[in-house]
Design a protein around this motif. Structure first.
Motif, short mmCIF file in Angstrom:
data_model
loop_
_atom_site.label_atom_id
_atom_site.label_comp_id
_atom_site.label_asym_id
_atom_site.label_seq_id
_atom_site.Cartn_x
_atom_site.Cartn_y
_atom_site.Cartn_z
N GLY A 132 0.92 -1.41 0.18
CA GLY A 132 -0.09 0.27 0.19
C GLY A 132 0.91 1.39 -0.56
O GLY A 132 -0.39 1.85 0.23
N MET A 133 1.74 1.25 -0.09
CA MET A 133 2.95 2.67 0.32
C MET A 133 3.94 2.37 -0.79
O MET A 133 5.29 0.87 -0.81
CB MET A 133 3.27 2.64 1.61
N VAL A 134 4.18 3.15 -1.06
CA VAL A 134 5.99 2.82 -2.19
C VAL A 134 6.91 3.48 -1.05
O VAL A 134 7.15 4.53 -0.61
CB VAL A 134 6.44 3.63 -3.17
N THR A 135 8.24 2.42 -1.23
CA THR A 135 8.93 2.20 0.70
C THR A 135 10.12 1.94 -0.39
O THR A 135 10.44 1.59 -1.43
CB THR A 135 8.83 1.86 1.99
N SER A 136 11.43 1.83 0.83
CA SER A 136 12.42 1.28 0.50
C SER A 136 12.91 -0.27 -0.14
O SER A 136 12.96 -0.82 -0.20
CB SER A 136 13.02 1.54 1.50
N ALA A 137 11.30 -1.13 0.98
CA ALA A 137 11.63 -2.63 0.28
C ALA A 137 10.91 -2.60 -1.39
O ALA A 137 11.61 -3.51 -1.40
CB ALA A 137 9.95 -3.63 1.85
N ASP A 138 10.11 -1.47 -2.25
CA ASP A 138 9.75 -1.83 -3.19
C ASP A 138 11.01 -1.39 -3.95
O ASP A 138 11.52 -2.10 -4.31
CB ASP A 138 8.59 -0.47 -3.60
N LEU A 139 12.24 -0.66 -3.19
CA LEU A 139 13.42 0.47 -4.29
C LEU A 139 14.22 -1.09 -3.72
O LEU A 139 14.74 -1.76 -4.89
CB LEU A 139 13.53 0.79 -3.36
N SER A 140 14.45 -2.36 -3.04
CA SER A 140 15.48 -3.38 -3.00
C SER A 140 14.76 -4.17 -3.72
O SER A 140 15.71 -4.76 -4.57
CB SER A 140 15.53 -3.60 -1.22
N ILE A 141 13.22 -4.39 -4.19
CA ILE A 141 12.87 -5.29 -4.90
C ILE A 141 13.05 -5.39 -5.96
O ILE A 141 14.09 -5.95 -7.12
CB ILE A 141 11.72 -5.71 -4.81
N LEU A 142 13.35 -3.95 -6.63
CA LEU A 142 12.99 -3.24 -7.76
C LEU A 142 15.29 -3.63 -8.36
O LEU A 142 15.82 -4.23 -9.18
CB LEU A 142 12.96 -2.03 -8.63
N LEU A 143 15.94 -3.10 -7.16
CA LEU A 143 17.32 -2.77 -7.62
C LEU A 143 17.98 -3.92 -7.57
O LEU A 143 19.16 -4.81 -8.46
CB LEU A 143 17.88 -2.15 -6.08
N ALA A 144 17.62 -5.57 -6.81
CA ALA A 144 17.29 -6.26 -6.74
C ALA A 144 17.99 -6.92 -8.47
O ALA A 144 18.60 -8.51 -8.31
CB ALA A 144 16.61 -7.95 -5.79
N ASN A 145 16.62 -6.94 -8.98
CA ASN A 145 16.65 -7.05 -10.34
C ASN A 145 16.25 -6.15 -11.56
O ASN A 145 15.97 -6.14 -12.87
CB ASN A 145 14.86 -7.76 -10.27
N TYR A 146 17.14 -5.26 -11.18
CA TYR A 146 18.07 -3.53 -11.93
C TYR A 146 18.24 -4.64 -12.94
O TYR A 146 19.11 -5.26 -13.86
CB TYR A 146 18.63 -3.15 -11.82
N GLN A 147 18.18 -4.45 -15.08
CA GLN A 147 18.21 -4.41 -15.97
C GLN A 147 18.52 -6.27 -16.40
O GLN A 147 18.36 -7.01 -17.27
CB GLN A 147 19.94 -4.21 -16.14
N ARG A 148 17.07 -6.93 -15.32
CA ARG A 148 16.64 -8.12 -15.96
C ARG A 148 15.44 -7.48 -16.72
O ARG A 148 14.52 -6.84 -16.72
CB ARG A 148 16.44 -9.13 -15.10
N SER A 149 14.71 -8.66 -17.76
CA SER A 149 14.10 -8.90 -18.61
C SER A 149 13.04 -9.07 -17.23
O SER A 149 12.57 -9.90 -16.31
CB SER A 149 13.48 -10.09 -19.06
N ALA A 150 11.73 -7.89 -17.85
CA ALA A 150 10.37 -8.69 -16.86
C ALA A 150 9.85 -9.44 -17.14
O ALA A 150 9.13 -9.96 -15.89
CB ALA A 150 9.77 -6.77 -17.08
N ILE A 151 9.67 -10.09 -18.20
CA ILE A 151 9.69 -11.92 -18.62
C ILE A 151 10.14 -13.00 -17.89
O ILE A 151 11.12 -13.32 -18.77
CB ILE A 151 8.39 -11.72 -19.56
N ALA A 152 9.72 -13.87 -16.77
CA ALA A 152 10.50 -14.92 -16.25
C ALA A 152 11.02 -15.83 -17.64
O ALA A 152 9.70 -16.30 -18.68
CB ALA A 152 9.74 -14.91 -15.08
N GLU A 153 11.92 -15.88 -18.08
CA GLU A 153 12.47 -16.29 -19.20
C GLU A 153 12.37 -17.93 -18.68
O GLU A 153 12.12 -18.77 -17.37
CB GLU A 153 13.34 -16.00 -20.10
#
Length: 70
Positions: free
Chosen positions: A49-70
């Protein structure tokens, strides 16, 4: 099961691809940071329900990856 985990992983990638271009990139990071500390769906990757550091951490952990699982 493996299929369920694969589907769940795909959903997480899709939630991180905030601009729906198929990749988790600086554009998605910019969108998330623009909504940081706001109660808004776009950028709320973990669904709490809120955009926080937890969301940022998830995004950064997958940065530069395809958004569709291969």
């Amino acid at each position: 099961s493996t299929l369920m985990r694969s589907s769940a992983a795909s959903d997480v990638y899709k939630r991180q691809d905030l601009n729906s271009d198929g990749k988790v990139t600086s554009s998605d990071l910019s969108i998330l940071l623009g909504n940081y500390q706001k109660s808004i769906d776009i950028g709320d990757i973990n669904g709490d329900g809120m955009v926080t550091s937890a969301d940022l951490s998830i995004l950064l952990a997958n940065y530069q990856r395809s958004a569709i699982a291969e």
